[in-house]
Every structure is written in structure tokens, then in C-alpha cells.
Design an enzyme around this catalytic site. Structure first.
Site, PDB file in Angstrom:
ATOM      1  N   GLU A  57      34.871  40.842  49.971  1.00  0.00           N
ATOM      2  CA  GLU A  57      34.601  41.436  48.337  1.00  0.00           C
ATOM      3  C   GLU A  57      35.081  42.779  48.327  1.00  0.00           C
ATOM      4  OE1 GLU A  57      33.906  39.644  45.995  1.00  0.00           O
ATOM      5  OE2 GLU A  57      33.338  37.615  46.714  1.00  0.00           O
ATOM      6  N   GLU A 102      40.632  37.823  39.692  1.00  0.00           N
ATOM      7  CA  GLU A 102      40.513  38.663  40.878  1.00  0.00           C
ATOM      8  C   GLU A 102      41.948  39.018  41.356  1.00  0.00           C
ATOM      9  OE1 GLU A 102      37.939  36.963  43.829  1.00  0.00           O
ATOM     10  OE2 GLU A 102      36.190  36.737  42.067  1.00  0.00           O
ATOM     11  N   HIS A 152      38.757  38.637  47.984  1.00  0.00           N
ATOM     12  CA  HIS A 152      38.122  38.514  46.648  1.00  0.00           C
ATOM     13  C   HIS A 152      37.845  40.085  46.054  1.00  0.00           C
ATOM     14  CE1 HIS A 152      37.103  34.074  46.526  1.00  0.00           C
ATOM     15  NE2 HIS A 152      37.245  34.278  47.650  1.00  0.00           N
ATOM     16  N   HIS A 181      39.820  32.911  42.958  1.00  0.00           N
ATOM     17  CA  HIS A 181      39.381  33.301  41.364  1.00  0.00           C
ATOM     18  C   HIS A 181      40.514  33.950  40.587  1.00  0.00           C
ATOM     19  CE1 HIS A 181      35.427  32.887  43.306  1.00  0.00           C
ATOM     20  NE2 HIS A 181      35.496  31.887  42.446  1.00  0.00           N
TER      21      HIS A 181
END
Length: 334
Positions: A218, A64, A154, A61
Site C-alpha cells: 500500500e 488505484e 496498491h 482495483h
């Protein structure tokens, strides 16, 4: 080969601009070589010395950016001899177009296009990136002779009660690698979701199709380039340096105190009538009280049943047909 005046910052600029990156010598031995747009091999001086090959993916993404900065800082230290490479690794910039524009994606969420899903969206710019990443991951691991590890790094749109957490893709009949979870805990991961269904994510593709130990990580909040507090990423930075430098092999004793969750079900947005009954400020892993109506879509309703259920990745703005959240619950390993 070049090195002295070539930095990781220049490498990133060239990659995002679509310019060729020359072969680069690593000051302490080894080399960096461009495979294709946004994909680079890190090759140790002693070929075959490592028993673990590592694939690092960043920028799936485009908003990010912290994982990109972490990995580029490691590459810069490899280029200039502040870190010695001991393991074969491949670094992939997932979505250079979106990274360049600072957008999450341009046409379609890239992390919903893997495991062949890109074939259904041929006109989307992200479809070409999904094919590129699948192909280069396949070729990289096809020449592996030892353990294989894929870390897809991420940051999240929302805050989280567990700031840093990992997702283990659905393993079908394969057992959970406890030693990998142990390593993730040592890398600063505070919780792990053990997924219970196939997905269209990159880590699911490499896990299911290539048999790799793969994890989506994450690591905090999504912020623009230059606005990340990299001290908050010290755990994963330290762990990656030890891994690439050969100080460990991505395995450690599993700590049973590490919180584990499993996905109960996805909240799938069927239509534009979908309503998520959670405030925009609700964080990942927020508990859901028994009886709470989590979401509605026409006559369909999702209601919390108790038992420690929590919400993960709530996002009502996705396109119809996509996941708008995951309801998870605590679990222990057998």
C-alpha cells in the site's frame, strides 16, 4: 519486433482497449511480449541470467492508478534504452475493466476472489480476472529456477499514519523472510503487517499455493490517472528499477526498527445492521483506546482491549460477509 514509436502510454491504451500488443524489442536488449489480455512478459537478452523472477501486479482495483503509472514509466525506459533489463519479469494489469472506468471494481472486489473464491461468484466480471491472474501467475512461476518474488502494488482509499506499508500474507509454517522485509524498508515501506490468517487476496494465493515470497504494498492514496504526485513514489520506483536492472535481488539486511504488526482479528460485517464507530476520516493504523467499542452488528460487539491495538482498512460499506476492517497489534520477530 517494434519499438521506436511505441511507448508505454500506447501499450496501456491498447491493453485497456482490449487490443493486441505486438512483440516489442527493448532498446538495450531483451523484449516485451503480450501473454494474454493485460499480462506482459519482460524478457532479458540473456535468458537465465537472473536468479530472481519477479511478478508485478498493478490495478487490482481500478481506482488505484499510481502504481500503474510507476510501472509504465519503468517499461517506457526499458523500451527506449534508459534502463537495461537483467531479470525475467511479468507485469499483470489486474482489472482492466475497472481501470478503464476509474472504479474500484465493477461487480465485486477482485482482491476478495483469489485462492479459488472466484468459483463461488461465477457471474461476477471480476471472477474471470481472478482466474486469469491465478493462471498466469502459476505458469510464470512454474518455469522459475531461482528465487521468486511477487509484489502486488496498491494505493489505499484512506490516509494512513504509515503512508506506505506492506502486508505479508499468512505463511502457515513458513518462516518470515527477514531479508525481504529489509528490502521493503529500503524501498520506502514504513511498516509491515504480518497476517495471521488465510485470506482471499492475490498475494496470499501466490504465497500459499505457489510458495512465492509475496507482498501486498500500500503506497499512498488512491487518485485518478494524471492526478498522482509520482515524487511520493520515489522509493518504490527506485527499488523496482534496481531490482529489474539487476542491481539487487530484492533482499537486504533487516532493520529491527521497522514497525511490525500482526492481525488480531477481522471485523466481519454480518448484516446491514453493522455499525463501525469510527469517523470516515479515521486513517489506517489509528490507535484504539482500551474499552472503545469499535463496531457493532446486532448483539455482536468488538471492543478494544488495549495493548497498542490499531485499525486497518476500516470500510463499513462492504457487502455482508466481507471484512470491514482489521484490528492489528505490534509484534516483533523471534
Amino acid at each position: 519486433m517494434q519499438t521506436p514509436d511505441y511507448t508505454a502510454a500506447r501499450l496501456l491504451d491498447d491493453a485497456l482497449a482490449g487490443r493486441a500488443v505486438p512483440d516489442l524489442a527493448l532498446a538495450a536488449g531483451g523484449s516485451l511480449r503480450m501473454v494474454t489480455d493485460g499480462v506482459f512478459d519482460l524478457l532479458p537478452a540473456q535468458a537465465g541470467a537472473s536468479n530472481t523472477d519477479v511478478l508485478l501486479t498493478v490495478g487490482i482495483h481500478g481506482n488505484e492508478t499510481a502504481p500503474v503509472e510507476v510501472v509504465m514509466a519503468i517499461i517506457d525506459d526499458l523500451l527506449h534504452g534508459r534502463l537495461t533489463l537483467a531479470r525475467r519479469a511479468r507485469v499483470q494489469l489486474g482489472n482492466p475493466d475497472a481501470l478503464r472506468s476509474g472504479e474500484r471494481y465493477l461487480d465485486y472486489d477482485l482482491n476478495r476472489l483469489f485462492d479459488g473464491r472466484h468459483a463461488a461468484q461465477p457471474d461476477m466480471r471480476e471472477a474471470a480476472h481472478a482466474r486469469r491472474l491465478e493462471q498466469t501467475a502459476t505458469t510464470f512461476f512454474s518455469s522459475s529456477h531461482g528465487a521468486r518474488l511477487h509484489l502486488d502494488l496498491h494505493t489505499a482509499i484512506r490516509g494512513s499514519l504509515f503512508e506506505k506499508f506492506a502486508i505479508q500474507p499468512y505463511l502457515h509454517e513458513r518462516p518470515t523472510a527477514r531479508a525481504r522485509l529489509g528490502w521493503l524498508g529500503q524501498a520506502g515501506i514504513e511498516a509491515v503487517l504480518l497476517h495471521s490468517a488465510p485470506a482471499a487476496t492475490f498475494s496470499y494465493f501466490t504465497s500459499h499455493r505457489l510458495g512465492v515470497d509475496a507482498y501486498t504494498l500500500e503506497l499512498g492514496k488512491a487518485r485518478p490517472f494524471g492526478h498522482n504526485d509520482l515524487s511520493r513514489f520515489a522509493g518504490i520506483d527506485r527499488a523496482l528499477r534496481a531490482l529489474l536492472g539487476g542491481a539487487d535481488d530484492g533482499k537486504a539486511d533487516f532493520d529491527p526498527a521497522l514497525p511490525l504488526f500482526r492481525a488480531r482479528y477481522d471485523l466481519v460485517k454480518r448484516s446491514e445492521a453493522f455499525r463501525l464507530n469510527l469517523a470516515d476520516s479515521v486513517e489506517n493504523f489509528t490507535p484504539l483506546a482500551a474499552g472503545f467499542v469499535i463496531a457493532e452488528d446486532g448483539e455482536e460487539r468488538w471492543i478494544a482491549e488495549g495493548g497498542g491495538e490499531r485499525i486497518l482498512f476500516p470500510n463499513p460499506t462492504v457487502r455482508p460477509g466481507l471484512r470491514a476492517g482489521i484490528v492489528v497489534e505490534p509484534v516483533t520477530l523471534d
